[in-house]
Design a protein around this motif. Sequence first.
Motif, PDB file in Angstrom:
ATOM      1  N   ILE A  78      82.975  57.194  34.808  1.00  0.00           N
ATOM      2  CA  ILE A  78      82.848  55.848  34.240  1.00  0.00           C
ATOM      3  C   ILE A  78      84.209  55.347  33.769  1.00  0.00           C
ATOM      4  N   LEU A  79      85.003  56.220  33.146  1.00  0.00           N
ATOM      5  CA  LEU A  79      86.333  55.831  32.679  1.00  0.00           C
ATOM      6  C   LEU A  79      87.234  55.399  33.838  1.00  0.00           C
ATOM      7  N   ALA A  80      87.023  55.994  35.013  1.00  0.00           N
ATOM      8  CA  ALA A  80      87.879  55.718  36.166  1.00  0.00           C
ATOM      9  C   ALA A  80      87.433  54.494  36.959  1.00  0.00           C
ATOM     10  N   VAL A  81      86.272  53.940  36.647  1.00  0.00           N
ATOM     11  CA  VAL A  81      85.793  52.760  37.371  1.00  0.00           C
ATOM     12  C   VAL A  81      86.744  51.591  37.141  1.00  0.00           C
ATOM     13  N   ARG A  82      87.076  50.889  38.214  1.00  0.00           N
ATOM     14  CA  ARG A  82      87.924  49.706  38.065  1.00  0.00           C
ATOM     15  C   ARG A  82      87.084  48.535  37.586  1.00  0.00           C
ATOM     16  N   VAL A  83      87.549  47.903  36.527  1.00  0.00           N
ATOM     17  CA  VAL A  83      86.880  46.708  36.017  1.00  0.00           C
ATOM     18  C   VAL A  83      87.302  45.506  36.858  1.00  0.00           C
ATOM     19  N   ASP A  84      88.596  45.363  37.055  1.00  0.00           N
ATOM     20  CA  ASP A  84      89.135  44.264  37.848  1.00  0.00           C
ATOM     21  C   ASP A  84      90.509  44.659  38.359  1.00  0.00           C
ATOM     22  N   THR A  88      91.229  49.769  34.638  1.00  0.00           N
ATOM     23  CA  THR A  88      89.992  50.542  34.674  1.00  0.00           C
ATOM     24  C   THR A  88      89.285  50.444  33.321  1.00  0.00           C
ATOM     25  N   VAL A  89      88.105  51.019  33.266  1.00  0.00           N
ATOM     26  CA  VAL A  89      87.385  51.097  31.990  1.00  0.00           C
ATOM     27  C   VAL A  89      88.259  51.789  30.959  1.00  0.00           C
ATOM     28  N   SER A  90      88.888  52.892  31.350  1.00  0.00           N
ATOM     29  CA  SER A  90      89.726  53.652  30.425  1.00  0.00           C
ATOM     30  C   SER A  90      90.868  52.814  29.863  1.00  0.00           C
ATOM     31  N   SER A  91      91.559  52.084  30.722  1.00  0.00           N
ATOM     32  CA  SER A  91      92.703  51.308  30.245  1.00  0.00           C
ATOM     33  C   SER A  91      92.267  50.179  29.327  1.00  0.00           C
ATOM     34  N   TYR A  92      91.109  49.594  29.583  1.00  0.00           N
ATOM     35  CA  TYR A  92      90.630  48.519  28.719  1.00  0.00           C
ATOM     36  C   TYR A  92      90.150  49.044  27.365  1.00  0.00           C
ATOM     37  N   LEU A  93      89.683  50.302  27.342  1.00  0.00           N
ATOM     38  CA  LEU A  93      89.193  50.868  26.078  1.00  0.00           C
ATOM     39  C   LEU A  93      90.279  51.592  25.283  1.00  0.00           C
ATOM     40  N   ALA A 135      77.434  48.146  30.523  1.00  0.00           N
ATOM     41  CA  ALA A 135      78.287  47.006  30.884  1.00  0.00           C
ATOM     42  C   ALA A 135      78.708  46.222  29.645  1.00  0.00           C
ATOM     43  N   GLU A 136      77.802  46.107  28.689  1.00  0.00           N
ATOM     44  CA  GLU A 136      78.125  45.419  27.437  1.00  0.00           C
ATOM     45  C   GLU A 136      79.317  46.081  26.748  1.00  0.00           C
ATOM     46  N   LEU A 137      79.386  47.404  26.848  1.00  0.00           N
ATOM     47  CA  LEU A 137      80.469  48.153  26.215  1.00  0.00           C
ATOM     48  C   LEU A 137      81.787  48.044  26.970  1.00  0.00           C
ATOM     49  N   VAL A 138      81.723  48.129  28.294  1.00  0.00           N
ATOM     50  CA  VAL A 138      82.961  48.299  29.059  1.00  0.00           C
ATOM     51  C   VAL A 138      83.518  47.014  29.655  1.00  0.00           C
ATOM     52  N   LEU A 139      82.724  45.936  29.722  1.00  0.00           N
ATOM     53  CA  LEU A 139      83.277  44.677  30.222  1.00  0.00           C
ATOM     54  C   LEU A 139      84.094  44.034  29.106  1.00  0.00           C
ATOM     55  N   PRO A 140      85.378  43.894  29.281  1.00  0.00           N
ATOM     56  CA  PRO A 140      86.238  43.415  28.194  1.00  0.00           C
ATOM     57  C   PRO A 140      85.900  41.984  27.777  1.00  0.00           C
ATOM     58  N   THR A 141      85.905  41.747  26.491  1.00  0.00           N
ATOM     59  CA  THR A 141      85.697  40.385  25.990  1.00  0.00           C
ATOM     60  C   THR A 141      86.910  39.511  26.283  1.00  0.00           C
ATOM     61  N   SER A 142      88.019  40.146  26.672  1.00  0.00           N
ATOM     62  CA  SER A 142      89.217  39.373  27.015  1.00  0.00           C
ATOM     63  C   SER A 142      89.078  38.649  28.355  1.00  0.00           C
ATOM     64  N   ILE A 143      88.128  39.089  29.195  1.00  0.00           N
ATOM     65  CA  ILE A 143      87.884  38.380  30.453  1.00  0.00           C
ATOM     66  C   ILE A 143      87.223  37.044  30.130  1.00  0.00           C
ATOM     67  N   ALA A 298      88.863  64.669  41.690  1.00  0.00           N
ATOM     68  CA  ALA A 298      88.247  63.928  40.591  1.00  0.00           C
ATOM     69  C   ALA A 298      89.127  62.743  40.229  1.00  0.00           C
ATOM     70  N   PRO A 299      88.519  61.565  39.989  1.00  0.00           N
ATOM     71  CA  PRO A 299      89.321  60.412  39.587  1.00  0.00           C
ATOM     72  C   PRO A 299      89.929  60.647  38.207  1.00  0.00           C
ATOM     73  N   VAL A 300      91.151  60.242  38.041  1.00  0.00           N
ATOM     74  CA  VAL A 300      91.836  60.436  36.765  1.00  0.00           C
ATOM     75  C   VAL A 300      92.024  59.095  36.090  1.00  0.00           C
ATOM     76  N   PRO A 301      91.473  58.889  34.885  1.00  0.00           N
ATOM     77  CA  PRO A 301      91.675  57.621  34.178  1.00  0.00           C
ATOM     78  C   PRO A 301      93.149  57.345  33.985  1.00  0.00           C
ATOM     79  N   ASP A 302      93.535  56.044  34.052  1.00  0.00           N
ATOM     80  CA  ASP A 302      94.951  55.716  33.927  1.00  0.00           C
ATOM     81  C   ASP A 302      95.392  55.561  32.483  1.00  0.00           C
TER      82      ASP A 302
END
Length: 310
Positions: A78-84, A88-93, A135-143, A298-302
């Motif tokens: 989940i952390l490695a998923v690209r948001v946009d 990624t989820v990790s970088s936004y969190l 999705a509520e947690l990981v979709l950035p409010t900055s978008i 394994a995907p590595v969070p950025d």
Amino acid sequence: MYSLRLVLMAAMVLVFSVRVFAFEGLVQPMGEGGAIAWGSGEVEVVRALEQDGDGGEPTPLAVRMAVGQARKRLLDIILAVRVDARGTVSSYLADDEDAAARLRSLVQNSPLKRPAMFDDAGEVRVFERLRGPLAELVLPTSIQFQSGIPPRMPSSMEGNMAFESEGMPEEAGIGVSGFTGIIVDARGLRVTPAMAPVIYGQDGLGAYGPFLVSRASAIASGVAVYAVTDDRAVLRERVGENPLTVRALSTFGSWRTDLVVSSPMAALIRAMMRVGDAVDQCRVVIVIDPFISDPGAAPVPDAPLPQTEE
């Protein structure tokens, strides 16, 4: 005996009712038993149980260990998923410790399928969805969801693009209100799936993306979903009976998450998204090539997930 069968059948119905989601779409292998179904948004990890020497029934300790390992792997995926295109989820969190802690808690309590009685597979399955609470947690409010302001590609990139002429589809004669959704054929372009992709026209202006979609719609349905077929019968559940099919000409951005279509088709997309309920229900499917084999790694969070005190 009859009562026992009824109990077992009821338990199986309960288990499968939690795990079956409609329209699986593109399945992206994530290594180590993990996968993302980009149609339903389901992220899963399957972990085999360690068997004791006599090959008997798995011990509670073996189950607990497998579940713990599977949930740790689920969090990594989940952390490695690209948001946009930006992260990624990790970088936004990375700077949001509260959201990071809530994500860990959500994954720690993710749905679980234990080995069924008389099941020789000896494995556990944990899963979450890139929808709803997650999705509520990981979709950035900055978008800037539903801002109505289309993003622009940098002029330097736009100038380097080879413009192609593409006429309007024959179906356009019925008027934009007749289209029920959009199918974007992006096969052959090595697209990276993301939670909030943007579709641009060759004129450099955004045609579809988070800027048109409400955050509530993105949380409930996903801005767009990914599939490996453009068969309308298969995609009907997402795009309705009469979708507009558009060919993507290229990707945009270093991560290849965003797509570029011809200027006439981009104009048609903008027009149709102003009428009907296609934009409210995010009726967009992006068709890309299937993942032929498991990449293994394994995907590595950025960016590291912030740590909180226990």
